[in-house]
Enzyme design. Structure first.
Site, PDB file in Angstrom:
ATOM      1  N   HIS A  37     111.340 -15.836  24.865  1.00  0.00           N
ATOM      2  CA  HIS A  37     111.902 -14.466  24.920  1.00  0.00           C
ATOM      3  C   HIS A  37     111.431 -13.701  23.695  1.00  0.00           C
ATOM      4  O   HIS A  37     111.933 -13.881  22.577  1.00  0.00           O
ATOM      5  CB  HIS A  37     113.426 -14.486  24.976  1.00  0.00           C
ATOM      6  CG  HIS A  37     114.012 -13.122  25.201  1.00  0.00           C
ATOM      7  ND1 HIS A  37     114.385 -12.656  26.444  1.00  0.00           N
ATOM      8  CD2 HIS A  37     114.261 -12.093  24.347  1.00  0.00           C
ATOM      9  CE1 HIS A  37     114.850 -11.417  26.344  1.00  0.00           C
ATOM     10  NE2 HIS A  37     114.784 -11.058  25.072  1.00  0.00           N
ATOM     11  N   HIS A  39     109.128  -9.720  22.684  1.00  0.00           N
ATOM     12  CA  HIS A  39     108.676  -8.433  23.227  1.00  0.00           C
ATOM     13  C   HIS A  39     107.432  -7.951  22.488  1.00  0.00           C
ATOM     14  O   HIS A  39     107.149  -8.404  21.367  1.00  0.00           O
ATOM     15  CB  HIS A  39     109.762  -7.365  23.037  1.00  0.00           C
ATOM     16  CG  HIS A  39     111.131  -7.738  23.498  1.00  0.00           C
ATOM     17  ND1 HIS A  39     111.493  -7.787  24.825  1.00  0.00           N
ATOM     18  CD2 HIS A  39     112.248  -8.080  22.805  1.00  0.00           C
ATOM     19  CE1 HIS A  39     112.773  -8.117  24.931  1.00  0.00           C
ATOM     20  NE2 HIS A  39     113.248  -8.311  23.719  1.00  0.00           N
ATOM     21  N   TYR A  55     116.291   4.045  23.180  1.00  0.00           N
ATOM     22  CA  TYR A  55     115.981   3.902  21.749  1.00  0.00           C
ATOM     23  C   TYR A  55     114.469   3.923  21.571  1.00  0.00           C
ATOM     24  O   TYR A  55     113.721   3.655  22.521  1.00  0.00           O
ATOM     25  CB  TYR A  55     116.550   2.596  21.179  1.00  0.00           C
ATOM     26  CG  TYR A  55     115.934   1.337  21.772  1.00  0.00           C
ATOM     27  CD1 TYR A  55     114.820   0.727  21.187  1.00  0.00           C
ATOM     28  CD2 TYR A  55     116.458   0.743  22.918  1.00  0.00           C
ATOM     29  CE1 TYR A  55     114.259  -0.422  21.733  1.00  0.00           C
ATOM     30  CE2 TYR A  55     115.904  -0.397  23.462  1.00  0.00           C
ATOM     31  CZ  TYR A  55     114.799  -0.980  22.866  1.00  0.00           C
ATOM     32  OH  TYR A  55     114.243  -2.109  23.397  1.00  0.00           O
ATOM     33  N   THR A  83     113.550  -2.305  27.527  1.00  0.00           N
ATOM     34  CA  THR A  83     113.864  -1.033  28.186  1.00  0.00           C
ATOM     35  C   THR A  83     113.157   0.164  27.560  1.00  0.00           C
ATOM     36  O   THR A  83     113.002   1.188  28.217  1.00  0.00           O
ATOM     37  CB  THR A  83     115.378  -0.789  28.163  1.00  0.00           C
ATOM     38  OG1 THR A  83     115.835  -0.898  26.811  1.00  0.00           O
ATOM     39  CG2 THR A  83     116.109  -1.771  29.041  1.00  0.00           C
ATOM     40  N   ARG A 130     112.773  -8.320  35.322  1.00  0.00           N
ATOM     41  CA  ARG A 130     114.038  -8.280  34.577  1.00  0.00           C
ATOM     42  C   ARG A 130     114.914  -7.178  35.138  1.00  0.00           C
ATOM     43  O   ARG A 130     114.467  -6.037  35.309  1.00  0.00           O
ATOM     44  CB  ARG A 130     113.741  -7.999  33.107  1.00  0.00           C
ATOM     45  CG  ARG A 130     114.941  -8.179  32.192  1.00  0.00           C
ATOM     46  CD  ARG A 130     114.538  -7.903  30.763  1.00  0.00           C
ATOM     47  NE  ARG A 130     115.495  -8.402  29.802  1.00  0.00           N
ATOM     48  CZ  ARG A 130     115.704  -7.841  28.614  1.00  0.00           C
ATOM     49  NH1 ARG A 130     115.026  -6.761  28.253  1.00  0.00           N
ATOM     50  NH2 ARG A 130     116.587  -8.348  27.784  1.00  0.00           N
ATOM     51  N   TYR A 163     120.140  -9.454  32.347  1.00  0.00           N
ATOM     52  CA  TYR A 163     120.767  -9.208  31.049  1.00  0.00           C
ATOM     53  C   TYR A 163     122.036  -8.406  31.298  1.00  0.00           C
ATOM     54  O   TYR A 163     121.984  -7.322  31.894  1.00  0.00           O
ATOM     55  CB  TYR A 163     119.795  -8.441  30.150  1.00  0.00           C
ATOM     56  CG  TYR A 163     120.227  -8.325  28.696  1.00  0.00           C
ATOM     57  CD1 TYR A 163     121.059  -9.273  28.098  1.00  0.00           C
ATOM     58  CD2 TYR A 163     119.790  -7.271  27.901  1.00  0.00           C
ATOM     59  CE1 TYR A 163     121.436  -9.176  26.776  1.00  0.00           C
ATOM     60  CE2 TYR A 163     120.165  -7.157  26.567  1.00  0.00           C
ATOM     61  CZ  TYR A 163     120.984  -8.119  26.017  1.00  0.00           C
ATOM     62  OH  TYR A 163     121.366  -8.016  24.693  1.00  0.00           O
ATOM     63  N   HIS A 187     120.427 -14.490  26.793  1.00  0.00           N
ATOM     64  CA  HIS A 187     121.364 -14.571  25.666  1.00  0.00           C
ATOM     65  C   HIS A 187     122.759 -15.050  26.098  1.00  0.00           C
ATOM     66  O   HIS A 187     123.788 -14.484  25.680  1.00  0.00           O
ATOM     67  CB  HIS A 187     121.468 -13.207  24.962  1.00  0.00           C
ATOM     68  CG  HIS A 187     120.126 -12.535  24.744  1.00  0.00           C
ATOM     69  ND1 HIS A 187     118.946 -13.228  24.642  1.00  0.00           N
ATOM     70  CD2 HIS A 187     119.777 -11.213  24.619  1.00  0.00           C
ATOM     71  CE1 HIS A 187     117.932 -12.376  24.476  1.00  0.00           C
ATOM     72  NE2 HIS A 187     118.413 -11.155  24.460  1.00  0.00           N
ATOM     73  N   ASP A 263     113.334 -13.628  20.355  1.00  0.00           N
ATOM     74  CA  ASP A 263     113.695 -12.218  20.581  1.00  0.00           C
ATOM     75  C   ASP A 263     112.984 -11.272  19.610  1.00  0.00           C
ATOM     76  O   ASP A 263     113.368 -10.109  19.471  1.00  0.00           O
ATOM     77  CB  ASP A 263     115.209 -11.979  20.530  1.00  0.00           C
ATOM     78  CG  ASP A 263     115.591 -10.615  21.118  1.00  0.00           C
ATOM     79  OD1 ASP A 263     114.894 -10.159  22.037  1.00  0.00           O
ATOM     80  OD2 ASP A 263     116.544  -9.993  20.632  1.00  0.00           O
ATOM     81  N   ASN A 268     117.103  -2.987  18.223  1.00  0.00           N
ATOM     82  CA  ASN A 268     118.490  -2.489  18.171  1.00  0.00           C
ATOM     83  C   ASN A 268     119.382  -3.191  17.171  1.00  0.00           C
ATOM     84  O   ASN A 268     120.597  -3.147  17.328  1.00  0.00           O
ATOM     85  CB  ASN A 268     119.198  -2.605  19.522  1.00  0.00           C
ATOM     86  CG  ASN A 268     118.563  -1.730  20.562  1.00  0.00           C
ATOM     87  OD1 ASN A 268     117.849  -0.818  20.214  1.00  0.00           O
ATOM     88  ND2 ASN A 268     118.828  -2.010  21.807  1.00  0.00           N
TER      89      ASN A 268
END
Ligand SMILES: O=C(O)/C=C(\CC(=O)C(=O)O)C(=O)O
Length: 309
Positions: A37, A39, A55, A83, A130, A163, A187, A263, A268
């Site tokens: 996991h 990004h 964001y 996202t 996802r 998620y 998570h 991650d 965020n």
């Protein structure tokens, strides 16, 4: 100094940049370990952030991700669409293609995606979609649209990554139960770790996994879930103690259906940004034996993302 965001974008105020110069983990990852996991973000000048995003992160390129992979001792990555890129998977696809087969992807698609687009994603290394139900991150998508997407990607042998917040599991239960593919929960379904590990909240999640053999779980993101810390920073080698019993319980009860990921670049986070090396050291506390570690880090992600190798 703050990390850049290119392409004329402005980073969301208050959100931290990923940590530069992570330590070497003292936990020895098994050969072939997968960071399942993580990004890539932009760079915004090349891969613009989505207009509908909630964001704007700092840029986090594929080169930086691959450098982290090598530094920490991982062999492979699973790159998950965040996202901030909406359903524009170009940065993800670019990273998968550049990885030489060492990265797979989990994309976000809309109902309007064509079969040819799905085929192109598959050829690039995408093996899942996802569905994000976290209200601060996405606008609502009707469940029948999601089900339609799941039915289409089933034909490609893909799975669905979900998620959601723990409080929303009861409402989502039947929808997840009906999905025709494996379902991978991000998570741990975001448990409230101030509650007892054997309390009703987490027990509901464990029951969900027990009753549904097609559900997998990422025992990831202690830095997001922890309330007590201490954070994985400044040499604090035993971080996130309050999250450990939750992750360990899932690993011990479902050793064949767990995954782990950094991650990175940790979108965020406002409170602290973990040192990814110390985050890797967390694994020894949640998967205490070499056998559990091999399943978590190698056998399980390989079965899901590289089944032919
Ligand atoms: O990086 C994660 O997995 C968690 C996220 C961000 C995210 O999922 C997204 O933007 O898609 C979060 O809790 O804000």
């Amino acid at each position: 100094m703050s990390k850049p965001v290119s392409g004329g974008f402005t980073k969301t105020p208050g959100w931290l940049d990923w940590y530069t110069g992570p330590s070497k983990p003292s936990f020895q990852l098994p050969p072939g370990a997968v960071d399942a996991h993580c990004h890539v973000f932009g760079p915004g000048a090349q891969f613009p952030y989505a207009p509908e995003r909630k964001y704007t992160p700092c840029d986090a390129s594929k080169e930086q991700l691959f450098a982290l992979r090598d530094h920490l001792g991982f062999a492979r990555n699973v790159i998950v669409q965040a996202t901030c890129h909406g359903a524009d998977n170009r940065a993800l696809v670019d990273a998968c293609l550049a990885s030489g087969g060492r990265a797979r992807g989990v994309a976000t698609v809309r109902r309007s995606v064509s079969d040819a687009e799905l085929q192109a994603l598959h050829a690039a290394g995408v093996r899942g979609v996802r569905f994000n139900f976290v209200k601060r991150l996405v606008d609502f998508t009707p469940k029948e649209e999601l089900l339609e997407i799941a039915q289409r990607i089933q034909a490609l042998g893909w799975h669905v990554v979900v998620y959601f917040e723990a409080a929303d599991l009861p409402e989502l239960w039947d929808f997840f139960s009906a999905l025709p593919t494996p379902v991978v929960v991000d998570h741990m379904g975001r448990p409230d770790v101030s509650q007892p590990v054997d309390g009703p909240g987490f027990e509901l999640f464990l029951k969900f996994m027990r009753q549904h053999p097609h559900v997998w779980c990422k025992v990831s993101c202690p830095e997001r879930l922890s309330l007590a810390g201490p954070p994985a920073l400044d040499g604090q080698a035993a971080p996130y103690r309050d999250v450990r019993p939750f992750a360990r319980r899932v690993v011990e009860q479902f050793p064949e259906r767990v995954l782990w990921g950094t991650d990175w670049p940790h979108p965020n986070l406002k409170d602290h940004m973990p040192d990814d090396g110390l985050l890797v050291d967390f694994i020894a506390h949640i998967a205490p034996t070499p056998e559990l570690q091999r399943k978590l880090l190698v056998d399980n992600p390989m079965r899901l993302y590289w089944p032919d190798e």
